[in-house]
Motif scaffolding. Structure first.
Motif, PDB file in Angstrom:
ATOM      1  N   TYR A   1       3.121  -4.503   0.900  1.00 11.80           N
ATOM      2  CA  TYR A   1       1.927  -5.349   0.854  1.00 11.80           C
ATOM      3  C   TYR A   1       1.711  -6.101   2.158  1.00 11.80           C
ATOM      4  O   TYR A   1       0.598  -6.534   2.447  1.00 11.80           O
ATOM      5  CB  TYR A   1       2.011  -6.310  -0.333  1.00 11.80           C
ATOM      6  CG  TYR A   1       2.167  -5.576  -1.641  1.00 11.80           C
ATOM      7  CD1 TYR A   1       1.094  -4.909  -2.216  1.00 11.80           C
ATOM      8  CD2 TYR A   1       3.408  -5.498  -2.272  1.00 11.80           C
ATOM      9  CE1 TYR A   1       1.241  -4.196  -3.400  1.00 11.80           C
ATOM     10  CE2 TYR A   1       3.567  -4.795  -3.453  1.00 11.80           C
ATOM     11  CZ  TYR A   1       2.488  -4.147  -4.010  1.00 11.80           C
ATOM     12  OH  TYR A   1       2.641  -3.438  -5.172  1.00 11.80           O
TER      13      TYR A   1
ATOM     14  N   LYS B   1       0.900  -2.815   4.984  1.00  9.98           N
ATOM     15  CA  LYS B   1      -0.330  -2.052   4.808  1.00  9.98           C
ATOM     16  C   LYS B   1      -1.531  -2.713   5.481  1.00  9.98           C
ATOM     17  O   LYS B   1      -2.572  -2.070   5.651  1.00  9.98           O
ATOM     18  CB  LYS B   1      -0.613  -1.795   3.325  1.00  9.98           C
ATOM     19  CG  LYS B   1      -1.149  -2.980   2.538  1.00  9.98           C
ATOM     20  CD  LYS B   1      -1.155  -2.693   1.040  1.00  9.98           C
ATOM     21  CE  LYS B   1      -1.931  -1.463   0.667  1.00  9.98           C
ATOM     22  NZ  LYS B   1      -3.374  -1.572   0.874  1.00  9.98           N
TER      23      LYS B   1
ATOM     24  N   GLU C   1      -7.950   6.442   3.052  1.00 13.64           N
ATOM     25  CA  GLU C   1      -7.707   5.382   2.073  1.00 13.64           C
ATOM     26  C   GLU C   1      -6.237   5.405   1.703  1.00 13.64           C
ATOM     27  O   GLU C   1      -5.672   6.476   1.454  1.00 13.64           O
ATOM     28  CB  GLU C   1      -8.580   5.607   0.835  1.00 13.64           C
ATOM     29  CG  GLU C   1      -8.286   4.713  -0.345  1.00 13.64           C
ATOM     30  CD  GLU C   1      -8.422   3.238  -0.011  1.00 13.64           C
ATOM     31  OE1 GLU C   1      -7.456   2.494  -0.241  1.00 13.64           O
ATOM     32  OE2 GLU C   1      -9.501   2.856   0.488  1.00 13.64           O
ATOM     33  N   ASP C   2      -5.600   4.229   1.655  1.00 12.26           N
ATOM     34  CA  ASP C   2      -4.166   4.207   1.380  1.00 12.26           C
ATOM     35  C   ASP C   2      -3.820   3.674   0.000  1.00 12.26           C
ATOM     36  O   ASP C   2      -2.632   3.516  -0.317  1.00 12.26           O
ATOM     37  CB  ASP C   2      -3.418   3.411   2.458  1.00 12.26           C
ATOM     38  CG  ASP C   2      -3.757   1.930   2.451  1.00 12.26           C
ATOM     39  OD1 ASP C   2      -4.810   1.556   1.900  1.00 12.26           O
ATOM     40  OD2 ASP C   2      -2.966   1.145   3.011  1.00 12.26           O
ATOM     41  N   ASP C   3      -4.796   3.397  -0.843  1.00 13.13           N
ATOM     42  CA  ASP C   3      -4.536   2.987  -2.224  1.00 13.13           C
ATOM     43  C   ASP C   3      -4.982   4.102  -3.163  1.00 13.13           C
ATOM     44  O   ASP C   3      -6.148   4.525  -3.131  1.00 13.13           O
ATOM     45  CB  ASP C   3      -5.284   1.693  -2.558  1.00 13.13           C
ATOM     46  CG  ASP C   3      -4.651   0.477  -1.914  1.00 13.13           C
ATOM     47  OD1 ASP C   3      -3.408   0.373  -1.946  1.00 13.13           O
ATOM     48  OD2 ASP C   3      -5.393  -0.368  -1.377  1.00 13.13           O
ATOM     49  N   TYR C   4      -4.063   4.547  -3.998  1.00 18.56           N
ATOM     50  CA  TYR C   4      -4.396   5.604  -4.953  1.00 18.56           C
ATOM     51  C   TYR C   4      -5.503   5.117  -5.885  1.00 18.56           C
ATOM     52  O   TYR C   4      -5.500   3.940  -6.295  1.00 18.56           O
ATOM     53  CB  TYR C   4      -3.152   5.987  -5.754  1.00 18.56           C
ATOM     54  CG  TYR C   4      -3.320   7.245  -6.565  1.00 18.56           C
ATOM     55  CD1 TYR C   4      -3.141   8.496  -5.983  1.00 18.56           C
ATOM     56  CD2 TYR C   4      -3.675   7.190  -7.915  1.00 18.56           C
ATOM     57  CE1 TYR C   4      -3.297   9.662  -6.723  1.00 18.56           C
ATOM     58  CE2 TYR C   4      -3.834   8.345  -8.659  1.00 18.56           C
ATOM     59  CZ  TYR C   4      -3.652   9.576  -8.065  1.00 18.56           C
ATOM     60  OH  TYR C   4      -3.822  10.736  -8.786  1.00 18.56           O
TER      61      TYR C   4
ATOM     62  N   THR D   1      -5.672   1.928  -8.594  1.00 17.85           N
ATOM     63  CA  THR D   1      -4.438   1.134  -8.543  1.00 17.85           C
ATOM     64  C   THR D   1      -4.594  -0.055  -7.618  1.00 17.85           C
ATOM     65  O   THR D   1      -5.362  -0.022  -6.648  1.00 17.85           O
ATOM     66  CB  THR D   1      -3.250   1.979  -8.046  1.00 17.85           C
ATOM     67  OG1 THR D   1      -3.456   2.322  -6.666  1.00 17.85           O
ATOM     68  CG2 THR D   1      -3.099   3.247  -8.867  1.00 17.85           C
ATOM     69  N   THR D   2      -3.853  -1.109  -7.942  1.00 15.16           N
ATOM     70  CA  THR D   2      -3.734  -2.271  -7.051  1.00 15.16           C
ATOM     71  C   THR D   2      -2.271  -2.558  -6.717  1.00 15.16           C
ATOM     72  O   THR D   2      -1.992  -3.287  -5.775  1.00 15.16           O
ATOM     73  CB  THR D   2      -4.357  -3.522  -7.692  1.00 15.16           C
ATOM     74  OG1 THR D   2      -3.716  -3.779  -8.959  1.00 15.16           O
ATOM     75  CG2 THR D   2      -5.859  -3.335  -7.906  1.00 15.16           C
ATOM     76  N   GLN D   3      -1.345  -1.997  -7.499  1.00 15.71           N
ATOM     77  CA  GLN D   3       0.082  -2.176  -7.286  1.00 15.71           C
ATOM     78  C   GLN D   3       0.736  -0.794  -7.198  1.00 15.71           C
ATOM     79  O   GLN D   3       0.289   0.164  -7.837  1.00 15.71           O
ATOM     80  CB  GLN D   3       0.718  -2.964  -8.444  1.00 15.71           C
ATOM     81  CG  GLN D   3       0.071  -4.304  -8.714  1.00 15.71           C
ATOM     82  CD  GLN D   3       0.391  -5.322  -7.636  1.00 15.71           C
ATOM     83  OE1 GLN D   3       1.517  -5.366  -7.125  1.00 15.71           O
ATOM     84  NE2 GLN D   3      -0.590  -6.148  -7.283  1.00 15.71           N
ATOM     85  N   ILE D   4       1.810  -0.704  -6.445  1.00 16.78           N
ATOM     86  CA  ILE D   4       2.441   0.604  -6.267  1.00 16.78           C
ATOM     87  C   ILE D   4       3.036   1.135  -7.566  1.00 16.78           C
ATOM     88  O   ILE D   4       3.154   2.351  -7.740  1.00 16.78           O
ATOM     89  CB  ILE D   4       3.508   0.590  -5.154  1.00 16.78           C
ATOM     90  CG1 ILE D   4       4.621  -0.408  -5.455  1.00 16.78           C
ATOM     91  CG2 ILE D   4       2.870   0.296  -3.811  1.00 16.78           C
ATOM     92  CD1 ILE D   4       5.737  -0.388  -4.423  1.00 16.78           C
TER      93      ILE D   4
ATOM     94  N   TRP E   1       0.930   3.856  -9.437  1.00 16.33           N
ATOM     95  CA  TRP E   1       0.707   5.202  -8.915  1.00 16.33           C
ATOM     96  C   TRP E   1       1.315   6.230  -9.874  1.00 16.33           C
ATOM     97  O   TRP E   1       2.124   5.892 -10.747  1.00 16.33           O
ATOM     98  CB  TRP E   1       1.355   5.340  -7.538  1.00 16.33           C
ATOM     99  CG  TRP E   1       0.605   4.679  -6.417  1.00 16.33           C
ATOM    100  CD1 TRP E   1       0.116   3.406  -6.387  1.00 16.33           C
ATOM    101  CD2 TRP E   1       0.296   5.252  -5.147  1.00 16.33           C
ATOM    102  NE1 TRP E   1      -0.477   3.145  -5.182  1.00 16.33           N
ATOM    103  CE2 TRP E   1      -0.392   4.258  -4.394  1.00 16.33           C
ATOM    104  CE3 TRP E   1       0.523   6.485  -4.564  1.00 16.33           C
ATOM    105  CZ2 TRP E   1      -0.844   4.489  -3.101  1.00 16.33           C
ATOM    106  CZ3 TRP E   1       0.082   6.713  -3.268  1.00 16.33           C
ATOM    107  CH2 TRP E   1      -0.605   5.727  -2.545  1.00 16.33           C
TER     108      TRP E   1
END
Length: 768
Positions: free
Chosen positions: A384, A387, A428-431, A434-437, A440
């Motif tokens: 976090y 990124k 884009e680096d967020d799946y 989602t907001t948290q890993i 995923w």
């Protein structure tokens, strides 16, 4: 006040050897009356020898005279008192171990003078009533201790989170002729060296013990001491490349005792505490105490290291110049180096600072290792925070010749158990959603597909983990357990055309290449790319594992062109000391558009002659490095040119690989010269062809389709892949989320069907 120094020829270790009177302190340490003369004399003589011959910090002449007189005394008790009278004024502390092995300490009389970025050495008097023979440790919240140190902290000793207070380094000197453990004698003297990161007055808390639970009550094993550190000398470093242009390089400074300067334990970004070297741009400086140093200046594997002896005089400043020279220049030939897997947080970075290092620090390392492309991947630790540097484009610190970009490693995410994934060239680096890993997917295929859908280049990291097999043969027909975080789910994902590459160089070569060879034998066309996984698998430097990507003539270096070269196989992988550029068959270069505009695909008729060309170069030292070449292939460094050395010669083998089998071999002198090699081969069936220097460099394949038939090189490889799917499912599926398991099972079932079909179509073995 008199400070006894050794000048610039004694290894930069200074002993605070002044009397209590000279220090303005009249503290007398307790007299130990139970010390037996003969073993005390023997132990003290070893201390004197260590100070003279090992540490280069001899006792003052008058103290040696006192000791000599003590040795001649007839009365043992009188001699013991005389030895203590000579050495006690030189002690930093008095350590008392009571009969219950409890340790307490009081300050000694030695002058508390240190030197910035240098070491000074002190004596410690130990009264050992308990007869303890454990090692004596000295701990401090002001001095973090590197792992592996003999002065390692107990597990219950908390680290000081404030790195600004960690200005000190401590070395309890246990090297021969001194013993690593206390002798058990009622009296002995130990040697402690202290290093200061800072100049000026600094207070340190020193805590002594001889193991967990031996500290006396009420913190009486601790002592607070005020030190004063003299400033070091700023040494300006002028460094130019082969064209006399100012550049960035790695510098390693060592004194005569082999100690690294600045001390690793005191390194703060941009200097990393887990590296021996520091990186400096032309005109920048490093702080060194006056003295003599052996310096090694490097700039990645394409340069010849520059070694130099320097003397730093006392004064306000000093200057040293370094001229770098290349033994090979691949970028001039159109081949650009890159490491697609480095980190700015996690692993070795954990210790300090906790959120990782800044882009400026990573760019310095990329420049200092002459790495044309550096992919800094944010992952679970510090995700976090790190990124924030992702932009979907180049970082502004990039230059025309040196590119840095932030992307993603799916590590520390729910799918990590199935294999860590490198996602390059993302927008884009967020799946999605989602907001948290932890939100995923719990398996890899959806992540790979998402990366490719946005134009990314996708692959598995540190491929060999979980793919361990016995033996060094390639192909190897033992089926691994699929119980690690490497290219495990790859065996399934490759059948879904979801993976562009698997990574090499940072895990054992046989484990990495074996799964790749088997899938190539089944007709899949995934490529390989070289990586370091800095500073997790390798922390020595970025770019220990590299890909060299070919760009078109006069094409500028761009991240898109470089990563698409990885995808298309327009590249070879290397440790940087072996090179295989310009691989071609019948004029088709590796990674270039071939039949039906497919990269690296060549069509031929059965029995047609293939004219194979490649340039090859390698660099070895004149003498073998036994420490490396005698290690097994599953020990670091996994890929290294020394492992390829032919006997005691200065030659390495260049092998022509067809369907995983070495069908022809040339030997070249590893003298740095680039040589053109040719091979002739007549295939009877479709095949993939590559060239390797094992395990130091490996090209990507050129795929030869004979009589318009797909590559089906080996029934044994197809059977291996089919069994591998079963092993992977049995190992990985329990960790897939319940709601995702049906989709995962469907993907595995499709992989089984594909491999069964290939098994039916495949040839009996891999030979043509």
């Amino acid at each position: 006040m008199r400070i006894i120094t050794l000048g610039i020829t004694c290894g930069l270790l200074f002993l605070s050897l002044v009397s209590a009177t000279a220090c303005g302190q009249d503290t007398e340490l307790p007299l130990v009356t139970t010390a037996a003369r003969q073993p005390l004399e023997a132990q003290v003589k070893r201390v004197v020898q260590a100070l003279d011959e090992v540490l280069g910090a001899p006792l003052p002449a008058e103290v040696k005279t006192q000791l000599g007189a003590a040795y001649e005394m007839d009365d043992g008790a009188q001699a013991s008192r005389a030895i203590q009278a000579a050495l006690d004024p030189l002690c930093l502390a008095f350590v008392h171990i009571n009969p219950e092995s409890r340790v307490k300490v009081e300050a000694g009389s030695a002058e508390r003078e240190l030197v910035q970025h240098g070491w000074r050495t002190f004596l410690v008097k130990v009264h050992n009533e308990g007869g303890v023979t454990a090692p004596m440790r000295v701990l401090s919240p002001n001095a973090p201790v590197p792992s592996g140190s003999s002065n390692h902290p107990a597990p219950d000793v908390p680290e000081n989170p404030n790195t600004r207070d960690q200005w000190l380094a401590i070395d309890v000197v246990n090297r021969q002729p001194l013993n690593a453990r206390l002798s058990g004698l009622s009296l002995e003297y130990r040697v402690v060296a202290l290093y200061s990161r800072d100049e000026g007055d600094r207070e340190a808390k020193l805590a002594f013990d001889v193991g967990q639970g031996t500290q006396d009550l009420g913190f009486r094993n601790e002592v607070n001491l005020l030190f004063s550190a003299a400033p070091a000398v700023p040494v300006t470093l002028e460094v130019v490349d082969e064209n006399n242009k100012p550049t960035t390089a790695a510098f390693e400074f060592r004194d005569k005792l082999g100690r690294v300067y600045p001390a690793r334990t005191r390194g703060l970004a941009p200097d990393f505490f887990f590296q021996d070297q520091v990186y400096r741009h032309h005109g920048e400086s490093v702080l060194l105490p006056p003295g003599e140093y052996a310096v090694v200046c490097r700039r990645g594997p394409e340069y010849t290291p520059v070694t130099k002896q320097i003397t730093v005089p006392e004064g306000d400043s000093h200057k040293e110049s370094f001229q770098l020279k290349r033994w090979i220049h691949l970028a001039r030939l159109g081949w650009y180096s890159g490491d697609h897997h480095v980190h700015a947080a996690g692993c070795a970075h954990y210790d300090q600072p906790t959120q990782g290092v800044a882009p400026e620090d990573m760019m310095r390392h990329i420049l200092g290792e002459d790495l044309n492309v550096g992919c800094v991947l944010a992952w679970g630790p510090c995700w976090y925070f790190q990124k924030q540097y992702f932009s979907g484009g180049l970082h502004p610190l990039s230059t025309p010749d040196y590119l840095m970009r932030y992307d993603v490693e799916v590590s520390g995410f729910p799918s990590s158990h199935a294999g860590h994934i490198c996602l390059l060239r993302l927008n884009e680096d967020d799946y999605p959603g989602t907001t948290q890993i932890n939100e995923w997917p719990s398996w890899g295929l959806p992540v790979l597909k998402w990366g490719k859908e946005q134009g990314g280049v996708t692959g598995f990291a540190h491929s060999g983990w979980g793919l361990q097999v016995p033996g060094n043969e390639l192909p190897n027909y033992n089926v691994p357990a699929f119980d690690g975080i490497g290219a495990n789910e790859f065996i399934v994902d490759v059948t879904h055309d979801a993976c562009d590459f698997i990574s090499t160089v940072d895990t054992p070569a046989v484990w990495e290449l074996n799964i790749w060879y088997h899938t190539l034998n089944c007709g899949f066309t995934t490529r390989i790319s070289g990586e370091t996984d800095f500073p997790c698998i390798y922390g020595q430097r970025v770019g220990l594992g590299r890909s060299y990507v070919k760009l078109k003539p006069d094409e500028p270096l761009t991240f898109d062109a470089w990563t698409l070269g990885i995808r298309d196989g327009r590249a070879y992988v290397s440790d940087g000391y072996s090179h295989l550029p310009d691989f071609q068959i019948n004029g088709l270069g590796v990674g270039q558009p071939g039949a039906e505009n497919r990269a690296s695909v060549l069509q031929a008729k059965s029995g047609d002659e293939l004219k194979i060309k490649i340039n090859a170069a390698s660099l070895l030292g004149e003498e073998p490095d036994e420490a490396i070449r005698n290690r097994s292939l599953d020990q670091q460094p996994y890929w290294h040119v020394e492992r390829a050395r032919v006997g005691d010669s200065r030659k390495v083998p260049v092998e022509l690989i067809v369907n995983g089998i070495a069908v022809e071999r040339r030997e070249i002198d590893a003298d740095g010269e680039l040589r053109e090699l040719t091979f002739d081969y007549r295939p009877q069936q479709s095949c993939w062809v590559a060239v390797r220097i094992f395990p130091s460099a490996h090209t990507n394949p050129i795929f030869v389709e004979v009589d318009d038939k797909p590559i089906r090189a080996s029934k044994r490889s197809a059977q291996w892949c089919l069994q591998a799917v079963e092993n992977c499912w049995n190992r990985k599926s329990p960790a897939y989320r319940r709601e995702e398991r049906a989709d995962a099972k469907s993907a595995y079932d499709r992989a089984r069907e594909v491999y069964r079909r290939i098994l039916d179509e495949a040839h009996d073995d891999t030979r043509n």
